[in-house]
Design a protein around this motif. Sequence first.
Motif, PDB file in Angstrom:
ATOM      1  N   TYR A   1       0.857  -1.197   0.000  1.00  0.00           N
ATOM      2  CA  TYR A   1       0.000   0.000   0.000  1.00  0.00           C
ATOM      3  C   TYR A   1       0.884   1.235   0.000  1.00  0.00           C
ATOM      4  N   LEU A   2       0.775   2.050  -1.034  1.00  0.00           N
ATOM      5  CA  LEU A   2       1.513   3.307  -1.096  1.00  0.00           C
ATOM      6  C   LEU A   2       0.606   4.411  -0.567  1.00  0.00           C
TER       7      LEU A   2
ATOM      8  N   GLY B   1      10.141   6.552  -8.522  1.00  0.00           N
ATOM      9  CA  GLY B   1      11.140   5.558  -8.855  1.00  0.00           C
ATOM     10  C   GLY B   1      11.497   5.689 -10.320  1.00  0.00           C
ATOM     11  N   TYR B   2      11.634   4.581 -11.051  1.00  0.00           N
ATOM     12  CA  TYR B   2      11.814   4.673 -12.499  1.00  0.00           C
ATOM     13  C   TYR B   2      10.576   5.298 -13.118  1.00  0.00           C
ATOM     14  N   ASP B   3       9.402   4.943 -12.549  1.00  0.00           N
ATOM     15  CA  ASP B   3       8.122   5.578 -12.879  1.00  0.00           C
ATOM     16  C   ASP B   3       7.709   6.482 -11.716  1.00  0.00           C
ATOM     17  N   ASN B   4       6.751   7.372 -11.964  1.00  0.00           N
ATOM     18  CA  ASN B   4       6.084   8.080 -10.876  1.00  0.00           C
ATOM     19  C   ASN B   4       4.875   7.260 -10.465  1.00  0.00           C
ATOM     20  N   MET B   5       4.914   6.664  -9.267  1.00  0.00           N
ATOM     21  CA  MET B   5       3.874   5.737  -8.839  1.00  0.00           C
ATOM     22  C   MET B   5       2.891   6.452  -7.928  1.00  0.00           C
ATOM     23  N   ASN B   6       1.608   6.388  -8.272  1.00  0.00           N
ATOM     24  CA  ASN B   6       0.575   7.040  -7.480  1.00  0.00           C
ATOM     25  C   ASN B   6       0.249   6.205  -6.252  1.00  0.00           C
ATOM     26  N   GLU B   7      -0.348   6.840  -5.252  1.00  0.00           N
ATOM     27  CA  GLU B   7      -0.744   6.144  -4.040  1.00  0.00           C
ATOM     28  C   GLU B   7      -1.858   5.162  -4.349  1.00  0.00           C
ATOM     29  N   GLY B   8      -1.939   4.093  -3.557  1.00  0.00           N
ATOM     30  CA  GLY B   8      -2.974   3.095  -3.761  1.00  0.00           C
ATOM     31  C   GLY B   8      -2.521   1.715  -3.330  1.00  0.00           C
TER      32      GLY B   8
END
Length: 871
Positions: free
Chosen positions: A639-640, A646-653
């Motif tokens: 759970y973010l 990171g390598y990508d911009n990861m959204n919360e979820g």
Amino acid sequence: MNKNNIPPTKSAEEELRQSCASLRAINMISDALHHSLDFDTVLRKAAQAMDDFFHAPSVSIFLINEKEQRLDQVFASNPDIEPARLIRTLPLQKGSLTALTVASGKIVICQDVSQDTIMRPDVRAAILKWGRNSILSLPLLYHERILGAMNLFFAEKRTFTESEKETFLSIGKSIGLALTNASHVSRIEKEIAERKKAEAKYRDIFNNTTEGIYQSTREGRFLTANPAMASILGYDSPEDIITGIKNIGTDLFVNPERRQEFLKIMEQKGFVRNFEYKAYRKDRSMIDATINADTIRDENRNFLYFEGTLKDITELKRYHDHLEELVRERTSELIAANKKMQDEITERRETEKALRFSEEKFFKVFHKAPLLISINEIASSKYIDVNEKWTEVSGFSRSEAIDKTPLELGLMTREDLSGLAVKFKQLGAVESMEMNFRNKKKQHVCCLYCGELITIGGRQVVLSLIQDITEKKKIKEEKRKLELRLQRSEKMDALGMLAGGVAHDLNNILGVLVGYSQLLLLEISATHPLRRHVDNILKSGERASAVIQDLLTLARRGVVLSEVVNLNKIINDNLTPPYLEALQCRHPGVTIKTDLANDLLNIKGSPVHLGKTLMNLIYNAAEAIVGQGEVTIRTENVYLDKPLLGYDNMNEGEYVVLNVSDTGMGISIKDIGNIFEPFYTKKVMGRSGTGLGLSVVWGTVKDHNGYIDVQSEENNGSSFMLYFPITREALPDIKSVIAVDTYRGRGETILVVDDVAEQRELAIHMLEKLDYNVHAVPGGEAAVAYIQKKKVDLLVLDMIMDPGIDGLETYQRILKINPAQKAIIVSGFSETERVKKAQKLGAGSYIKKPYMIENIGIAVRRELDRKQISS
């Protein structure tokens, strides 16, 4: 006389006499203690009472120190004797009579010190040497809480009656109450003194500060103002402001719209900082001002008033403009001086004179300049002077900086300071040099540095002008990263479009090979000599189909996220013994390990594409290992709670994470930004794949609305972490095999519309094999013309046809002719918005090419059997 021979009357009289004496003692002690509100006085009176009433000449008092978990001696009637010096503190838990009293809350008596086994030997010896032979330790209580203990030392060995013990317990409660009251009084007196001190300090600041301080209503009336506020705005007194300004928006703000902007910001944020506007003074002259203000609310969050400060920046803005002009003038003068220095001594003197004049002007605006300005001795590097902006950014006050070097303050390292000195020695000046220094809080500040050697009063110094560009650098770096990600995304989209076009054309060709191979296998027996050749053609077509699926995945046009799957099952289904044996044969030094979460949640996706992605990652990891090494496959629920870069911009979820890591060679920094590009590989082409492996991984993850993070270091292995959004849906039941007779035709008429002749013929053969009456046309216009003349039960409609109209427009035109016309949609691409629009108009299932006899047969039968909903 024996005690047993005392007459009962006399014994009762003696007990009554002792009880009365004890009560008098308790009353007198309580009265004396309760009239004392000073802590030390309470301790002293308590000790004196013990001597007066119970002949205990020596007393020590210990109180509990809860923070340190110990007993502290706070009073001793004989503080200089050896026992008092030996016992300053005691353990709270064990090891003394006092600790036992505090732990039990009861009186503890030592009738003979020489026989005691609890006390420390050195303490016992000191007490006996002192001439004390018995001890009574009583608890000091406040209600049920134990505060500490009082120890009474007696010269003779004594015993105590139960009545005496009760008396001592009552005295202990009185002392505990008196100590508690004294502590409360002391704390209250201290709080009152601190509050008065704070109020006086605030009043001094309010009345004597040079900044205007005020409180106002939301409607625009001043509630309070200090003398500085009145002075800045040209009013005679704070009261003059309060009564003279009826509406701040019109009486104070030159531009009332700025007042509305101020109120809007306060409504949204609750505060403003450095809010600039033009203000009227009492005589209607204008000044430039800044406001810092906060919204003050009560404990129920109800609005009370605005509170803020006002500063007159009129001169500061003039100084800023003047300083820029001075810098431009001085730059011009320096250039002219440098050109003529060698030849014209007279011009040099004039330049020096101009510099001295410029320097005098410089110091007039020195302290209010918006740049960091400092003056240092060239020989010692010590600060001679600094301006306000310098102190604000560095965190050091002017007094802390003067006569100190940047090295002593920790602003610069010895190497940076030496390098700067060399530049001044060689060039005499430093222009627009980026450098870093550390402020008082050890935070790095990025700045643009300009400095020159000048002479003040015959002493050579360095004048430094520094611009804080920390935020600009951060913004620039973020912009650079965003541009790189945009370029990467655009590149992948462009390559995806190319791959998708190629895959579409190949799919049409391949569909013919696979379809006719299926038809041939249905026609020839299992013992036919040509069956093995046809079977090989079919298998080759299927392998070619896998490559096309890679291209479609890269094009992001081939994944349908309609199936609930579990990554653990996909991993277990793909890591079969034959696959592991083949991998071991190709890479004998590589060991495959798994660490799968038992409670792994499900995701929505395509098992085929996810399996392909897994195999690509495992194969890629094994290829990176030279000799012995490990490939580890892990799954977990993550759970973010905030976006992750990171390598990508990861959204919360909520995500399911697939982690494939290896102990191989790793990826270099210069290569890691390109690894997902098609055909970008460091491997030997022809022996290590097509170069599409990681591109397929990228396309699959993006089609699953997921993210990729890559962590790698040369010679230390790599980790590929794939984040997939979870679903709370359950896994579907296992599908059963469908018999051919369930989807066989009953002589219905079908029109196949496809722009590729081979695809049309293949569809005709498959549908005729299923007992349908089949016709075909090469495009949308031909289909419309056909329907105008004849009726058909069902259309098999290709979505993409070139040239001419596509499947959606064809269906729209046919519906005008026959509003009840049934149809199914076919395409080599994934389900697009135009496919969904056709289905909303009434079309049935969507089938992805190449044609498979079971898929098209089930879709046709289902649509023919579906009841038409009347409009």
